[in-house]
Enzyme design. Sequence first.
Site, PDB file in Angstrom:
ATOM      1  N   CYS A   1      -0.029   0.602   2.842  1.00 22.13           N
ATOM      2  CA  CYS A   1      -0.600  -0.547   2.123  1.00 22.13           C
ATOM      3  C   CYS A   1      -0.798  -1.726   3.074  1.00 22.13           C
ATOM      4  O   CYS A   1       0.131  -2.150   3.766  1.00 22.13           O
ATOM      5  CB  CYS A   1       0.302  -0.956   0.962  1.00 22.13           C
ATOM      6  SG  CYS A   1      -0.359  -2.359   0.022  1.00 22.13           S
TER       7      CYS A   1
ATOM      8  N   LYS B   1       2.207   8.402   3.110  1.00 22.03           N
ATOM      9  CA  LYS B   1       0.807   7.991   3.245  1.00 22.03           C
ATOM     10  C   LYS B   1       0.740   6.879   4.281  1.00 22.03           C
ATOM     11  O   LYS B   1       1.450   5.873   4.162  1.00 22.03           O
ATOM     12  CB  LYS B   1       0.270   7.505   1.896  1.00 22.03           C
ATOM     13  CG  LYS B   1      -1.235   7.211   1.879  1.00 22.03           C
ATOM     14  CD  LYS B   1      -1.708   6.969   0.441  1.00 22.03           C
ATOM     15  CE  LYS B   1      -3.229   6.863   0.374  1.00 22.03           C
ATOM     16  NZ  LYS B   1      -3.750   5.598   0.896  1.00 22.03           N
TER      17      LYS B   1
ATOM     18  N   GLY C   1     -10.123   7.884   2.272  1.00 20.52           N
ATOM     19  CA  GLY C   1     -10.979   6.813   2.766  1.00 20.52           C
ATOM     20  C   GLY C   1     -12.449   7.182   2.725  1.00 20.52           C
ATOM     21  O   GLY C   1     -12.862   8.180   3.318  1.00 20.52           O
TER      22      GLY C   1
END
Length: 323
Positions: A106, A145, A205
């Site tokens: 993030c 992630k 993405g």
Amino acid sequence: MRLEKLKIGRTELSGNLLLAPMADVTNLAFRLLCRRYGADLTYTEMINADALLNENRKSLTKGLSSPDDRPFGIQLVGSCPEKLREAALFVEEEFRPEIIDVNMGCPSRCIIGAGCGSALLNSPELVHTIISELTDALRTPVSAKIRLLGREEKTLEIARLIEEAGASALTVHGRTAAQMYSGSSDLMGIRAVKSELSIPVIANGDIRDEESAERTLELTGCDGLMIGRAAMGNPFIFKRIRHYLETSEKLEADKQSRQLEDFDAYVSLLEEHNLLSSINLRMHAHWFTKGLRGSRQVRERLNGLKDGKAITELIRSSCQEQY
């Protein structure tokens, strides 16, 4: 072209299309809608480990699931290995997800400022410790992630450490934290990570349609695709991509009627699971009407509404007016 079965730990999926964890988006109702359209695995919004341990009601709600929401993953965010382990043990016992994921990508300032998310990528030893603590303590498979770092060797170092620490899978977003969501996803950067690891690697993405899904799989060689922002207000994207990867043909569909019908189905699921009061329905209505005929006028009318019933009636009446 390939829609292959993806196995993460002991969990074997029917395909390799995943819904990304997204704050204020991937609640139970939205996950169920994406699953209806072919998402093979869905993730909760990221849940703050500290808030969870403090029994924050909103954090507990984020972990809610249902029998139809299987398999699903819960994503945790934090920076303290001990607190993340404690939160993960609670999640494992309370919600029994198939996968527990750690957010290390993030890029938001508030998350980075707390030393979490992509800030962790600057501390390789801490990354290894966090994953090791979780894999040692949990029965549930652990994944992570990440985002790319400015230098490829740094990204590969982090990826290797995550695998060595016992993670069952790794998702790679093809941008750096500094890019946020600007620029383009670096598929060759993701490919380098895939080439380095033996565990499944999932690309994330810029997967926004059939062609980008096919291109991402071909260029990265990854085992799966994680779809994020392109699914907001558009859960049908999973059916489109799934159909294309299976048949090499595109689905024909009326976007106008479908998105409005999907919003109606979404509201019904929110009501069924008592979630209407916990989300910003107006914001979600904006996503579901984006790009539709007359959407500007609908949005202007939405801005003056707060009541969920009024918002729903406006969208439904707009649907009737179109046809």
